[in-house]
Enzyme design. Structure first.
Site, PDB file in Angstrom:
ATOM      1  N   GLU A  96      -0.740   7.051  32.773  1.00  0.00           N
ATOM      2  CA  GLU A  96      -0.770   7.421  34.190  1.00  0.00           C
ATOM      3  C   GLU A  96      -0.684   8.933  34.395  1.00  0.00           C
ATOM      4  O   GLU A  96      -1.280   9.475  35.335  1.00  0.00           O
ATOM      5  CB  GLU A  96       0.360   6.729  34.965  1.00  0.00           C
ATOM      6  CG  GLU A  96       0.263   6.961  36.465  1.00  0.00           C
ATOM      7  CD  GLU A  96       1.095   6.002  37.296  1.00  0.00           C
ATOM      8  OE1 GLU A  96       1.266   6.281  38.495  1.00  0.00           O
ATOM      9  OE2 GLU A  96       1.556   4.980  36.753  1.00  0.00           O
ATOM     10  N   ARG A  97       0.034   9.649  33.528  1.00  0.00           N
ATOM     11  CA  ARG A  97       0.095  11.107  33.656  1.00  0.00           C
ATOM     12  C   ARG A  97      -1.293  11.722  33.465  1.00  0.00           C
ATOM     13  O   ARG A  97      -1.699  12.616  34.215  1.00  0.00           O
ATOM     14  CB  ARG A  97       1.087  11.702  32.651  1.00  0.00           C
ATOM     15  CG  ARG A  97       2.550  11.401  32.974  1.00  0.00           C
ATOM     16  CD  ARG A  97       3.499  12.088  32.003  1.00  0.00           C
ATOM     17  NE  ARG A  97       3.504  13.529  32.210  1.00  0.00           N
ATOM     18  CZ  ARG A  97       2.992  14.422  31.376  1.00  0.00           C
ATOM     19  NH1 ARG A  97       2.394  14.030  30.255  1.00  0.00           N
ATOM     20  NH2 ARG A  97       3.055  15.711  31.628  1.00  0.00           N
TER      21      ARG A  97
END
Length: 305
Positions: A96-97
């Protein structure tokens, strides 16, 4: 350079296969599934939604900007992992980062590994892969382990096999969830380490946990100093004999419970009272400013005259 170009071309070819309505892949048994699953596919970033099972809850804006800068210079070195929901619809499993940083840059596509999984499998993949690959804080890791127990029904032994961690390591993380919520928040915010937390776990009384926690912050105690402070407390507790005085259901002697209200009214603050099993105790009078301290001082001096 030629090798990288070939890999990107392959990704675009697989993307075209996924976008072909006649080749809609919904399960691992579908035609051409083996050509897509496990391979790097260049996906339209707008086709991807975030994973509601993501164990990470805190994303530093500064670190995301730093990651975006790195991606701008070097590209995405490690593809994200997604699961296929429908045609042109995917959900993040891990990364997700990288996904958020890519959106910050305004990228239109992102390299991804495609997995096909149901919700339970997706949850397990998300938890396991994040525990292994992301820099989660100790409480986030502990909560991830707890979710694997509660929602996937994994034993600690099974989790040990999934994440490649010793069972004792998993148990140590899970024990952190027994700490007072204020201390857990302090760990999540980086005010103290897992080592501090492990030392505090051996103190059963959460009020004492909080007292020691405040001393750690005020005096910037190391893990070793915290362990010694906890040992000193536990030793003193073992040396005390059980109190013979009557106590109420809160564990507070009746004579203290009936008098503490009068103290609080007199000093204008909620007075904190700690009482050990042998009847000895400590009264703590808080103050909020220099003026407040001087006001309390006058009250005490007035009583001594």
């Amino acid at each position: 350079m030629a090798k990288a170009t070939k890999k990107q071309a392959l990704g675009r070819g697989l993307s075209a296969l996924l976008n072909d309505p006649s080749n809609d892949i919904q399960s691992a048994q579908d035609k051409n599934a083996d050509k897509v699953v496990g391979n790097i596919v260049e996906l339209d970033i707008d086709f991807i939604e975030v994973n509601p099972f993501q164990p990470r809850t805190n994303f530093s804006e500064e670190s995301l900007r730093e990651l975006a800068s790195s991606i701008k210079e070097l590209g995405i070195i490690q593809p994200i992992t997604v699961r296929k929901l429908d045609r042109n619809a995917y959900q993040l499993v891990s990364g997700e980062r990288r996904f958020r940083a890519s959106k910050l840059l305004g990228l239109e596509t992102i390299p991804a590994y495609v997995r096909i999984a149901n919700d339970q499998e997706s949850l397990e993949m998300a938890l396991v892969e994040n525990i292994q690959r992301q820099d989660l804080d100790p409480i986030e890791i502990a909560l991830s382990y707890q979710r694997l127990i509660d929602e996937i029904n994994l034993t600690q032994e099974q989790m040990s096999e999934r994440v490649g961690k010793k069972r004792s390591t998993i148990a140590n993380y899970l024990r952190l969830l027994k700490l007072d919520p204020i201390i857990q928040t302090g760990m999540r915010d980086g005010f103290l380490s897992m080592g501090h937390g492990r030392a505090l776990i051996t103190v059963e009384d959460q009020n004492i946990q909080l007292d020691i926690y405040e001393k750690i912050l005020a005096n910037k105690l190391s893990v070793r100093e915290t362990e010694q402070l906890v040992r000193d407390y536990n030793t003193s507790e073992q040396a005390e004999t059980p109190a013979a005085k009557p106590v109420n259901k809160d564990g507070m002697p009746e004579f203290v419970k009936t008098g503490v209200k009068a103290f609080s009214e007199y000093f204008g603050h909620k007075i904190d009272v700690k009482v050990s099993r042998n009847g000895k105790g400590k009264i703590t009078i808080p103050f909020h400013s220099e003026e407040d301290f001087n006001r309390i001082k006058k009250l005490v001096q007035g009583d001594s005259k």
